[in-house]
Design an enzyme around this catalytic site. Structure first.
Site, short mmCIF file in Angstrom:
data_model
loop_
_atom_site.label_atom_id
_atom_site.label_comp_id
_atom_site.label_asym_id
_atom_site.label_seq_id
_atom_site.Cartn_x
_atom_site.Cartn_y
_atom_site.Cartn_z
N ILE A 14 43.88 7.31 93.31
CA ILE A 14 44.59 8.03 92.25
C ILE A 14 46.09 8.00 92.49
CG2 ILE A 14 44.82 10.22 91.01
CD1 ILE A 14 42.01 10.95 92.01
N GLY A 38 43.95 5.07 102.60
CA GLY A 38 44.74 4.33 101.63
C GLY A 38 45.09 2.94 102.14
N ALA A 76 47.25 13.70 98.88
CA ALA A 76 46.70 13.41 100.20
C ALA A 76 45.66 14.46 100.57
CB ALA A 76 47.80 13.37 101.25
N TYR A 143 34.36 20.92 102.37
CA TYR A 143 35.39 20.28 101.56
C TYR A 143 35.84 21.19 100.42
CZ TYR A 143 37.37 17.34 97.90
OH TYR A 143 38.17 16.84 96.91
N ASN A 172 35.18 14.19 88.18
CA ASN A 172 34.87 13.00 88.97
C ASN A 172 35.69 11.82 88.44
OD1 ASN A 172 32.57 14.83 89.64
ND2 ASN A 172 31.97 13.06 90.86
N PHE A 203 21.19 8.88 94.21
CA PHE A 203 20.85 10.18 94.79
C PHE A 203 20.51 11.19 93.69
CE2 PHE A 203 23.45 8.12 98.04
CZ PHE A 203 22.64 8.28 99.15
N ARG A 265 22.06 14.64 98.68
CA ARG A 265 22.52 14.86 100.04
C ARG A 265 23.05 16.29 100.19
NH1 ARG A 265 26.20 9.57 99.59
NH2 ARG A 265 26.41 10.57 97.56
#
Length: 312
Positions: A14, A38, A76, A143, A172, A203, A265
């Site tokens: 992105i 990256g 980042a 996360y 997403n 998944f 998952r």
């Protein structure tokens, strides 16, 4: 018009598109990226690349002091759910301490930050569909917790220092330059499997839904949000299942591959779709790329990139 900007994570998927957009408008852009995920070749040659980690407070401060930016786009991050589960301390260091380092470096100059957070990983499985920004987060993985903590610091520093920092909770994201390596980026993963003729793994047996948004729309939203204090969902408001996504890519490619079905998952959502009305009302932003059109265009771009070995 922005004349000088910093993009953290600007060598990423992105971030590199944000860099290109700013350069196209005549801005001088400095990229902060440790290149852990990256790629330097993704960074436009007109930009300056500083290969440092956002976890290095002194290095971040030195770049901000030298560049004297008018805007910071903070992309980042440690973005893997699996990595966050296996090493939550590292996830916290990058996503929380790294964000705090950037806030402190920008504070004395009053530089507004557009911060990329996440939607689905924050809201959890019990959220209403579509989910508004007012929903109290209930992340399923470290996360999501670390991005929520980063948001808290962004909001606290905005209130304490009067700087209009913006938080963009992304759906997403997919598009050209997305990497097929890792557990995220299902569009790139499926496209790469089609390209190589390998059976992909689906998944959740194809049932989970996501709110897929094209990277070009994300760039437009981030630029629109800069200078607006608040939290905004950046998505399409369209719920698409993994099976539906695969069917579009399979139709575009003509493949006869059939995915291998597998359970979800740990830490992954069953459903995700975001309410986009606030971004439309306050930022004037509405996603322009329809999911079917965007997936087909992205497939063609990714296949061309795989064939040429180009990161751009």
């Amino acid at each position: 018009m922005i004349s000088r900007a910093i993009v953290t994570g600007g060598a990423g998927f992105i971030g590199s598109h944000v860099v290109d957009s700013l350069i196209a408008d005549g801005a001088a852009v400095t990229v902060i990226d440790d290149l852990s995920s990256g790629l330097a070749e993704r960074v436009a040659p007109e930009a300056t690349l500083e290969q440092i980690s956002i976890t290095d407070a002194d290095a971040v401060a030195a770049v901000v002091d030298s560049v004297r930016p008018e805007a910071i786009f903070h992309l980042a991050a440690q973005a893997s759910v699996v990595v966050s589960t296996n090493d939550p301390a590292f996830d916290c260091m990058v996503n929380v301490q790294g964000t705090l380092n950037l806030l402190e470096a920008s504070r004395t100059r009053g530089v507004p930050i557009a911060f990329t957070s996440t939607g689905g990983a924050l809201y959890g499985n019990d959220a209403p569909i579509p989910t508004p920004e007012t929903r109290i987060p209930a992340p399923l993985a470290p996360y999501g917790a670390s991005k929520w903590a980063g948001e808290a610091y962004i909001n606290t520093w905005a209130a304490a220092h009067g700087i209009p920092h913006a938080i963009c909770r992304l759906g997403n994201v997919y598009g050209p330059r997305q990497s097929p390596h890792g557990e995220a980026g299902v569009v790139a993963i499926f496209s790469e499997r089609i390209h190589t003729g390998q059976t992909p793994k689906m998944f959740g047996n194809g049932a989970p839904t996501r709110d897929y948004i094209h990277v070009a729309d994300v760039v437009a939203a981030l630029r629109a949000a800069l200078g607006h204090r608040g939290t905004f969902n950046v998505a399409t408001g369209v719920e698409t299942s993994v099976r539906e996504l695969w069917d579009i890519l399979a139709d575009e490619s003509g493949t006869e591959l059939e995915p291998e079905l597998a359970p979800l998952r740990p830490g992954e959502l069953e459903r995700s779709c975001m309410d986009t009305r606030l971004a439309a009302d306050e930022l004037g932003f509405t996603a322009a790329v329809a999911v079917d059109e965007g997936l087909r265009e992205t497939y063609r771009a990714l296949i061309a990139g795989f064939a040429s070995g180009s990161a751009r």
